[in-house]
Scaffold this active site. Structure first.
Site, PDB file in Angstrom:
ATOM      1  N   ASP A 307     -21.425   9.980 -19.789  1.00 56.93           N
ATOM      2  CA  ASP A 307     -22.643  10.136 -18.986  1.00 56.93           C
ATOM      3  C   ASP A 307     -23.386  11.444 -19.238  1.00 56.93           C
ATOM      4  OD1 ASP A 307     -23.421   9.541 -15.421  1.00 56.93           O
ATOM      5  OD2 ASP A 307     -24.538   9.177 -17.269  1.00 56.93           O
ATOM      6  N   LYS A 356     -22.273   5.270 -11.575  1.00 58.02           N
ATOM      7  CA  LYS A 356     -23.051   6.518 -11.618  1.00 58.02           C
ATOM      8  C   LYS A 356     -22.658   7.444 -10.466  1.00 58.02           C
ATOM      9  CE  LYS A 356     -26.140   6.990 -14.182  1.00 58.02           C
ATOM     10  NZ  LYS A 356     -26.282   7.660 -15.513  1.00 58.02           N
ATOM     11  N   LYS A 403     -37.998  10.949 -12.782  1.00 60.67           N
ATOM     12  CA  LYS A 403     -37.064  10.904 -11.658  1.00 60.67           C
ATOM     13  C   LYS A 403     -37.304  12.069 -10.713  1.00 60.67           C
ATOM     14  CE  LYS A 403     -33.046  12.668 -11.922  1.00 60.67           C
ATOM     15  NZ  LYS A 403     -32.320  12.795 -13.195  1.00 60.67           N
ATOM     16  N   LYS A 475     -21.585  14.500 -17.757  1.00 57.71           N
ATOM     17  CA  LYS A 475     -21.282  14.658 -16.338  1.00 57.71           C
ATOM     18  C   LYS A 475     -19.785  14.578 -16.054  1.00 57.71           C
ATOM     19  CE  LYS A 475     -25.361  12.350 -14.275  1.00 57.71           C
ATOM     20  NZ  LYS A 475     -25.911  11.587 -15.397  1.00 57.71           N
TER      21      LYS A 475
HETATM   22  N1  LIG Z   1     -31.611  11.367 -18.007  1.00 62.59           N
HETATM   23  C1  LIG Z   1     -31.286  10.158 -18.451  1.00 62.59           C
HETATM   24  O1  LIG Z   1     -32.093   9.385 -18.946  1.00 62.59           O
HETATM   25  C2  LIG Z   1     -29.846   9.771 -18.380  1.00 62.59           C
HETATM   26  C3  LIG Z   1     -28.884  10.703 -17.976  1.00 62.59           C
HETATM   27  C4  LIG Z   1     -27.557  10.294 -17.935  1.00 62.59           C
HETATM   28  C5  LIG Z   1     -27.211   9.011 -18.321  1.00 62.59           C
HETATM   29  N2  LIG Z   1     -28.189   8.139 -18.689  1.00 62.59           N
HETATM   30  C6  LIG Z   1     -27.777   6.807 -19.075  1.00 62.59           C
HETATM   31  O2  LIG Z   1     -28.319   6.488 -20.349  1.00 62.59           O
HETATM   32  C7  LIG Z   1     -28.496   5.074 -20.419  1.00 62.59           C
HETATM   33  C8  LIG Z   1     -29.875   4.762 -20.971  1.00 62.59           C
HETATM   34  O3  LIG Z   1     -30.827   5.294 -20.134  1.00 62.59           O
HETATM   35  P1  LIG Z   1     -32.338   4.784 -20.375  1.00 62.59           P
HETATM   36  O4  LIG Z   1     -33.190   5.508 -19.410  1.00 62.59           O
HETATM   37  O5  LIG Z   1     -32.651   4.851 -21.812  1.00 62.59           O
HETATM   38  O6  LIG Z   1     -32.195   3.259 -19.921  1.00 62.59           O
HETATM   39  P2  LIG Z   1     -33.036   2.007 -20.447  1.00 62.59           P
HETATM   40  O7  LIG Z   1     -32.722   0.912 -19.506  1.00 62.59           O
HETATM   41  O8  LIG Z   1     -34.432   2.372 -20.694  1.00 62.59           O
HETATM   42  O9  LIG Z   1     -32.396   1.671 -21.880  1.00 62.59           O
HETATM   43  C9  LIG Z   1     -31.179   1.007 -22.006  1.00 62.59           C
HETATM   44  C10 LIG Z   1     -31.344   0.011 -23.141  1.00 62.59           C
HETATM   45  O10 LIG Z   1     -30.075  -0.585 -23.371  1.00 62.59           O
HETATM   46  C11 LIG Z   1     -30.289  -1.948 -23.653  1.00 62.59           C
HETATM   47  N3  LIG Z   1     -29.002  -2.589 -23.456  1.00 62.59           N
HETATM   48  C12 LIG Z   1     -28.386  -2.919 -22.303  1.00 62.59           C
HETATM   49  N4  LIG Z   1     -27.171  -3.460 -22.561  1.00 62.59           N
HETATM   50  C13 LIG Z   1     -27.012  -3.441 -23.928  1.00 62.59           C
HETATM   51  C14 LIG Z   1     -25.988  -3.828 -24.807  1.00 62.59           C
HETATM   52  N5  LIG Z   1     -24.871  -4.376 -24.347  1.00 62.59           N
HETATM   53  N6  LIG Z   1     -26.167  -3.640 -26.132  1.00 62.59           N
HETATM   54  C15 LIG Z   1     -27.313  -3.077 -26.596  1.00 62.59           C
HETATM   55  N7  LIG Z   1     -28.346  -2.700 -25.802  1.00 62.59           N
HETATM   56  C16 LIG Z   1     -28.181  -2.871 -24.483  1.00 62.59           C
HETATM   57  C17 LIG Z   1     -31.408  -2.351 -22.751  1.00 62.59           C
HETATM   58  O11 LIG Z   1     -32.073  -3.506 -23.223  1.00 62.59           O
HETATM   59  C18 LIG Z   1     -32.311  -1.119 -22.819  1.00 62.59           C
HETATM   60  O12 LIG Z   1     -33.254  -1.242 -23.852  1.00 62.59           O
HETATM   61  C19 LIG Z   1     -28.256   4.547 -19.025  1.00 62.59           C
HETATM   62  O13 LIG Z   1     -26.946   4.036 -18.924  1.00 62.59           O
HETATM   63  C20 LIG Z   1     -28.349   5.780 -18.156  1.00 62.59           C
HETATM   64  O14 LIG Z   1     -27.582   5.712 -16.963  1.00 62.59           O
HETATM   65  C21 LIG Z   1     -29.482   8.484 -18.730  1.00 62.59           C
HETATM   66  O1  LIG Z   2     -30.137  13.999 -13.773  1.00 60.94           O
HETATM   67  P1  LIG Z   2     -28.685  13.627 -13.899  1.00 60.94           P
HETATM   68  O2  LIG Z   2     -27.972  13.553 -12.575  1.00 60.94           O
HETATM   69  O3  LIG Z   2     -27.926  14.463 -14.898  1.00 60.94           O
HETATM   70  O4  LIG Z   2     -28.671  12.135 -14.457  1.00 60.94           O
HETATM   71  C1  LIG Z   2     -29.514  11.132 -14.012  1.00 60.94           C
HETATM   72  C2  LIG Z   2     -29.296  10.747 -12.587  1.00 60.94           C
HETATM   73  O5  LIG Z   2     -29.754  11.773 -11.759  1.00 60.94           O
HETATM   74  C3  LIG Z   2     -30.068   9.494 -12.261  1.00 60.94           C
HETATM   75  O6  LIG Z   2     -29.748   9.146 -10.940  1.00 60.94           O
HETATM   76  C4  LIG Z   2     -29.704   8.374 -13.183  1.00 60.94           C
HETATM   77  O7  LIG Z   2     -30.543   7.336 -12.964  1.00 60.94           O
HETATM   78  C5  LIG Z   2     -29.866   8.790 -14.617  1.00 60.94           C
HETATM   79  O8  LIG Z   2     -29.325   7.759 -15.438  1.00 60.94           O
HETATM   80  C6  LIG Z   2     -29.120  10.015 -14.920  1.00 60.94           C
HETATM   81  O9  LIG Z   2     -27.742   9.789 -14.804  1.00 60.94           O
END
Ligand SMILES: NC(=O)c1ccc[n+]([C@@H]2O[C@H](COP(=O)([O-])OP(=O)(O)OC[C@H]3O[C@@H](n4cnc5c(N)ncnc54)[C@H](O)[C@@H]3O)[C@@H](O)[C@H]2O)c1
Ligand SMILES: O=P([O-])([O-])O[C@@H]1[C@@H](O)[C@H](O)[C@@H](O)[C@H](O)[C@@H]1O
Length: 618
Positions: A307, A356, A403, A475
């Site tokens: 994460d 999460k 966010k 995280k």
């Molecule tokens: N700041 C952040 O953006 C942040 C921080 C921590 C964690 N994350 C994690 O990163 C991940 C992506 O975030 P995001 O904002 O890009 O989300 P998003 O939903 O925009 O992108 C995720 C993509 O994954 C695809 N997907 C889902 N299941 C799949 C699979 N089995 N195989 C291939 N593709 C698949 C979806 O179609 C989508 O295009 C999430 O799990 C989120 O919790 C994001």
């Molecule tokens: O900002 P952060 O806590 O490092 O990370 C984000 C979370 O705050 C948010 O809730 C979640 O949607 C995002 O996927 C990401 O995990």
């Protein structure tokens, strides 16, 4: 002082065509405790490590699972924009492509003190060792949605249109490989996106196809290294079942049997490991069931997670560390945010939110556990649970990827008081996560080029396959079994900095600055030469000022030394700006920092008679 790069001159460091070789003396402390008497004995311990870091980076590929998502499209577009050196107009003025938020591309590290002046010397973190460059990464990957990346970038609505239109053609040529979607691992609301799936439900066949995808990508792009990184949606936790996914063999058998417990993220991890590719999990689910870790160890392939630690949680880890280290006792943490991207939509699923919630809650565990003064164990010996901690995430489509995090930290303070800190933090989720993806990929690639050997070992080997070095970016850091988890952000950063320093034979940063602590009347260490030399300058200047300007008192040698150290610390060569009130400047005693640039600024000069400089010469 800033230096773009450096070499090390030491009898313990050798640069060959192929590698940097360093013999490093690792010093730590082990504590021996007697359970019966409660006695504890601290024992300084040293060990010798021989590090070898390959100097040839080679061609590096990064395959993203979730390539078509907000993070995937943003990181891909950003690389294209940086590679082309793009700029674009916004209402706030002209913006240019950059890698802000990447510690490797945009942060520096202290190398040491300038031998002549004692000035702090810093260099880019990426300059510590040979590193891949993000501009050179070859990007590919998979998505359950088949939209080309130009379309997906527009859908994500993360980047300014001014940069989107300039990279759209390149991104539109990239189409995600088909992927897999199993059961309810991600929220049901994601089903509408799933138009790009591998046929059938044979997980064994899917595994072999994904492995072939990796091989094909590597050969088609003539790559030396491929990193696979999960930035697809957050999955629910998978059950850990004995005989099903608790060992490598059990997990492989379960995949072959298409056992429902095997998640897509674990399938990708297994495929990567079997193809010898480091795998990083950017989401909070338990991708690394014990069988996956067992497989990584068996194949000696790096795995990292979990994460991305991008905004709200990164802030939380710093605030709580600061409060506890200050001897204040956080009693409650209320951590709320709402976001409107597809990640938020997926997290509106209760099982996905739970994944999460776990990762966002565990980030203060180490800081709490380290202070039993504030958080004493119960009478039954059970560790203190620490502050009340609630995590709330709400899906609000209107805010998109922007966010909005609202946090409240309440703490017990002196004599029954309470301190409350409230923070509002607009975290542009993908703009904060994308540089972390780059750092994770580059550090994972670097780790593949680092080997070490202790005198007891027959040959060099890699670090443990569970790459806890990546913790700063995550995280819920994955660590080798039996190892403590470190969440405190700056301890995690120090681990990266000092590991890279060790690989070039430099000692860890300890922030002691003993060379600045020496008593003014005593010769200082090797690095005191600058301070003593500058002290001479102050001594001479103070003498003339006292005589000429009727200064309050002739600066003694001791006083003469102090101002110059402060001057050097604040103003560099010659000028002195804004000294603090307990420092001296050319006008004599501390003046509350009113020394103005050019107004009586100190000029560097020889030490006053009889005052020894850093290396003992007057
Ligand atoms: N700041 C952040 O953006 C942040 C921080 C921590 C964690 N994350 C994690 O990163 C991940 C992506 O975030 P995001 O904002 O890009 O989300 P998003 O939903 O925009 O992108 C995720 C993509 O994954 C695809 N997907 C889902 N299941 C799949 C699979 N089995 N195989 C291939 N593709 C698949 C979806 O179609 C989508 O295009 C999430 O799990 C989120 O919790 C994001
Ligand atoms: O900002 P952060 O806590 O490092 O990370 C984000 C979370 O705050 C948010 O809730 C979640 O949607 C995002 O996927 C990401 O995990």
């Amino acid at each position: 002082m800033f230096i773009p790069n450096f070499t090390v001159r030491s009898p313990h460091v050798r640069y060959t065509e192929e590698a940097i070789e360093a013999t490093y003396r690792y010093e730590t402390t082990q504590v021996e405790t007697d359970g019966a008497t409660g006695e504890a004995v601290a024992v300084p311990t040293t060990a010798t490590y021989h590090f070898r870091t390959g100097r040839h980076v080679g061609r590096v590929g990064l395959m993203l699972v979730g390539l078509g998502g907000n993070n995937g499209t943003t990181v891909t577009a950003a690389i294209a924009a940086n590679r082309q050196g793009l700029s674009w107009r916004t209402k706030a003025g002209t913006q240019s492509a950059n890698y802000l938020g990447s510690i490797l591309m945009s942060s520096t590290v202290r190398v040491g003190a300038d031998a002549a002046t004692g000035e702090e010397v810093h260099t880019p973190l990426r300059a510590m060792l040979p590193m891949a460059h993000p501009n050179d990464l070859v990007i590919g990957g998979w998505d359950i949605n088949g939209a080309d990346l130009g379309t997906a970038m527009r859908r994500a609505a993360v980047l300014d249109v001014g940069v989107q239109v300039q990279v759209e053609e390149e991104l539109s040529s990239i189409k995600p490989l088909p992927s897999v979607m199993y059961g309810d691992f991600i929220a049901a609301n994601q089903a509408s996106r799933a138009d790009n799936l591998l046929p059938g439900d044979d997980k064994g066949a899917h595994l072999e196809r994904i492995r072939a995808d990796i091989r094909d990508f590597k050969s088609a792009n003539n790559l030396d290294t491929v990193i696979v990184l999960w930035t697809a949606n957050t999955e629910r936790f998978a059950d850990v079942l004995p005989g099903v996914n608790d060992t490598a063999d059990a997990l492989l058998a379960s995949i072959k049997a298409s056992h429902e417990v095997v998640s897509p993220s674990t399938l990708f991890a297994v495929a990567s490991i079997l193809e010898g590719c480091p795998y990083v999990n950017g989401s909070p689910q338990n991708t690394y069931v014990p069988g996956a870790v067992d497989l990584a160890v068996r194949h000696d392939v790096f795995i990292g997670g979990d994460d991305f630690k991008s905004g709200q949680t990164k802030f939380k880890s710093v605030i709580v560390d600061f409060l506890v280290q200050a001897g204040l006792r956080p009693t409650s943490i209320a951590s709320y945010n709402h976001l409107g991207n597809n990640d938020g939509r997926n997290l509106s699923g209760p099982s996905q939110f739970r994944s999460k919630e776990i990762s966002k809650s565990s980030v203060v565990d180490d800081v709490v556990a380290a202070n039993e003064l504030l958080y004493p164990r119960g009478s039954d010996g059970v560790p203190n649970a620490g502050p009340d901690h609630v995590v709330v995430i709400k899906y609000v489509p209107a805010v998109g990827d922007s966010k909005r995090a609202l946090d409240e930290y309440s703490s017990d303070i002196f004599m029954g008081g309470t301190n409350t800190i409230v923070a509002h933090n607009t975290c542009e989720d993908s703009l904060l996560a994308s540089p972390l993806i780059l750092d994770l990929a580059l550090l994972a690639e670097l780790a593949t080029r680092i080997t070490y050997r202790t005198p007891e070992m027959g040959a060099h080997t890699h670090f443990h396959p569970v790459l806890s070095l990546l913790s700063y970016l995550l995280k819920a850091p994955l660590v080798p079994e039996g190892s403590p988890v470190v969440n405190a952000l700056f301890k995690q950063r120090a681990c990266i900095d000092n590991t890279l320093r060790a690989c070039v034979g430099l000692p860890p940063e300890n922030d002691m600055r003993l060379e600045q602590r020496a008593h003014p009347t005593q010769p200082t260490g090797r690095l005191g030469v600058a301070a003593a030399a500058a002290a001479a300058a102050t001594g001479a200047a103070a003498d003339s000022d006292a005589a000429g300007a009727g200064g309050s008192a002739k600066a003694t040698d001791a006083e003469a030394v102090r101002p110059t150290i402060q001057a050097k610390a604040f103003g560099g060569e010659g000028a002195v700006h804004g000294l603090n009130s307990n420092a001296w400047n050319a006008n004599g005693m501390g003046n509350g920092g009113s020394a103005e640039p050019g107004g009586g600024g100190l000029a560097a000069a020889a030490p006053p008679d009889g005052v020894a400089n850093g290396n003992g010469h007057a």
